[in-house]
Design a protein around this motif. Structure first.
Motif, PDB file in Angstrom:
ATOM      1  N   LEU A 169       4.802  34.441  57.035  1.00 35.57           N
ATOM      2  CA  LEU A 169       5.699  35.530  56.638  1.00 35.57           C
ATOM      3  C   LEU A 169       5.145  36.253  55.404  1.00 35.57           C
ATOM      4  O   LEU A 169       5.113  37.486  55.358  1.00 35.57           O
ATOM      5  N   LYS A 219       2.092  37.488  62.422  1.00 32.26           N
ATOM      6  CA  LYS A 219       3.157  37.126  63.359  1.00 32.26           C
ATOM      7  C   LYS A 219       2.562  36.834  64.726  1.00 32.26           C
ATOM      8  O   LYS A 219       1.723  37.613  65.204  1.00 32.26           O
ATOM      9  N   SER A 276       5.992  29.079  66.479  1.00 25.37           N
ATOM     10  CA  SER A 276       6.587  30.411  66.596  1.00 25.37           C
ATOM     11  C   SER A 276       8.103  30.358  66.438  1.00 25.37           C
ATOM     12  O   SER A 276       8.724  31.327  65.993  1.00 25.37           O
ATOM     13  N   GLU A 333       8.653  30.412  62.863  1.00 25.85           N
ATOM     14  CA  GLU A 333       8.413  31.792  62.406  1.00 25.85           C
ATOM     15  C   GLU A 333       9.668  32.639  62.572  1.00 25.85           C
ATOM     16  O   GLU A 333      10.068  33.359  61.671  1.00 25.85           O
ATOM     17  N   SER A 376      11.813  34.386  59.622  1.00 23.50           N
ATOM     18  CA  SER A 376      11.980  35.822  59.396  1.00 23.50           C
ATOM     19  C   SER A 376      13.450  36.200  59.496  1.00 23.50           C
ATOM     20  O   SER A 376      13.907  37.103  58.816  1.00 23.50           O
TER      21      SER A 376
END
Ligand code: SF4
Length: 383
Positions: A347, A352, A370, A373, A377
């Motif tokens: 981040l 990404k 992921s 992730e 976010s």
């Protein structure tokens, strides 16, 4: 699906934790034929089956020693392909299996089944090992101890050399019949200084001439950095150069042949490749659980993310028949302690998985990264 955590009085278990558990422990399948064929042997991670939970497709070990004793059990699918998943007898929710792709039913004019040329990974990735032999696989003293590149060849499930024309034919069919979205081309390392870059270049060019499909090529750092521009110009959209392990000591113990290419040479190659492919389009695969500490892994990930390289950290899964078949998988807690902070680094550096054009980091099925992730976010910060 609302996964529950039996350890916390049936409070919902965060999806990323469930994925860590499934990838560490594997699952037992009541019906081993459910879904698309599982992958056994081959280069890189194997002995997995793809299953979809909460809309995400993840690769889960099913043929490994830990999987046979996993607390997770997946029942036989119903008429719609949905299965209940339970942990120690407690039903957690439903999962489904991606179906066998249609292109598996086709063969080339000279009678080679398409499935021996490329296979479906995850939900929508076409994957191939262009050259199924490797200079590192010749002897026990040189081989990467986690790798099974020769097993699928010996078992007749693949062919040794996939020609550019064969790859183009299969890629076109996989796009048209099954809607694959990107392609991974890996290779065993051939003799010669380009370390596979030449055959990847000709293969990418042939596929791109036949069909508009984003491609990731994967190889060891070639002797000459000019290969990066050649591969990119031929149609490779992304590049993977896989460290596998982070410290020289672990690399020398686990992959004595490949460790002759030093970590510093990898970093030199990353530095040359990022301007060619772009930030976030160069990635490396790191297998957690081979002996590197959490700190070793996070330290190298910090260096990688700052230079625009996506570190795809996955839990090590032992493959039957390899020297590491009895090596334990990392615990879900170990994976959590790495993937949380790593998602924060991604981040902070603007990398990404969804922005990656093709390959493992985009697919993401071999790791919960992921999912971390996305959580990060959504929360707008680092965990
Ligand atoms: S992450 Fe890579 S190795 Fe794993 S399923 Fe996806 S494409 Fe295949």
């Amino acid at each position: 699906m609302k996964p529950m955590d039996p350890a916390t009085d049936l409070q919902p278990m965060p999806t990323e934790h469930l994925i860590n558990e499934l990838q560490s422990y594997g699952v037992r399948l009541v019906d081993p034929r459910a879904g698309a064929d599982s992958r056994r042997g081959g280069a890189g991670p194997s002995d997995h089956k793809a299953l979809t939970l909460d809309g995400m497709t993840v690769m889960v070990p099913v043929h490994t020693a830990p999987a046979f004793e996993s607390p997770y059990l997946v029942e036989k699918p119903d008429a719609y392909g949905r299965s209940r998943i339970s942990r120690d007898g407690l039903v957690l929710g439903e999962v489904s299996f991606p179906l066998q792709p249609k292109f598996y039913g086709l063969s080339t004019a000279d009678g080679i089944p398409y499935s021996k040329i490329a296979v479906l990974h995850g939900r929508d990735v076409l994957a191939t090992t262009v050259l199924q032999t490797c200079i590192r696989y010749q002897s026990r003293t040189k081989t990467c101890q986690f790798c099974a590149i020769g097993q699928s060849l010996a078992a007749g499930r693949t062919i040794e050399r996939k020609t550019p024309a064969q790859l183009a034919e299969v890629a076109k069919a996989a796009v048209e019949l099954d809607g694959v979205k990107h392609m991974v081309m890996t290779t065993g390392t051939p003799p010669g200084k380009d370390r596979g870059a030449a055959i990847l270049t000709e293969s990418a060019a042939a596929v791109k001439a036949a069909v508009n499909l984003p491609i990731q090529v994967q190889c060891e750092p070639p002797d000459d950095d000019a290969w990066f521009a050649r591969m990119h110009a031929a149609g490779a959209d992304a590049l993977g150069m896989h460290l596998e392990a982070c410290t020289e000591e672990v690399r020398a113990a686990i992959m004595p042949g490949k460790a002759q290419v030093s970590v510093e040479r990898y970093f030199g190659a990353f530095e040359a490749a990022v301007p060619v492919f772009g930030r976030g389009q160069v990635s490396t695969y790191i297998l957690a659980g081979l002996g590197d500490s959490r700190e070793d892994i996070l330290k190298i990930c910090d260096r990688l993310t700052r230079m625009g390289v996506y570190p795809f950290v996955v839990p090590f899964v032992p493959i039957s028949g390899t020297p590491l078949e009895s090596h334990p998988t990392p615990s879900p807690a170990f994976m959590n302690s790495i993937l949380g902070p790593l998602a924060g680094m991604l981040l902070a550096t603007g990398l990404k998985s969804i922005d990656v054009k093709a390959g493992c980091a985009k697919c993401g099925a071999c790791s919960a990264l992921s999912t971390y992730e996305r959580q990060n976010s959504a929360q707008g910060g680092c965990s």
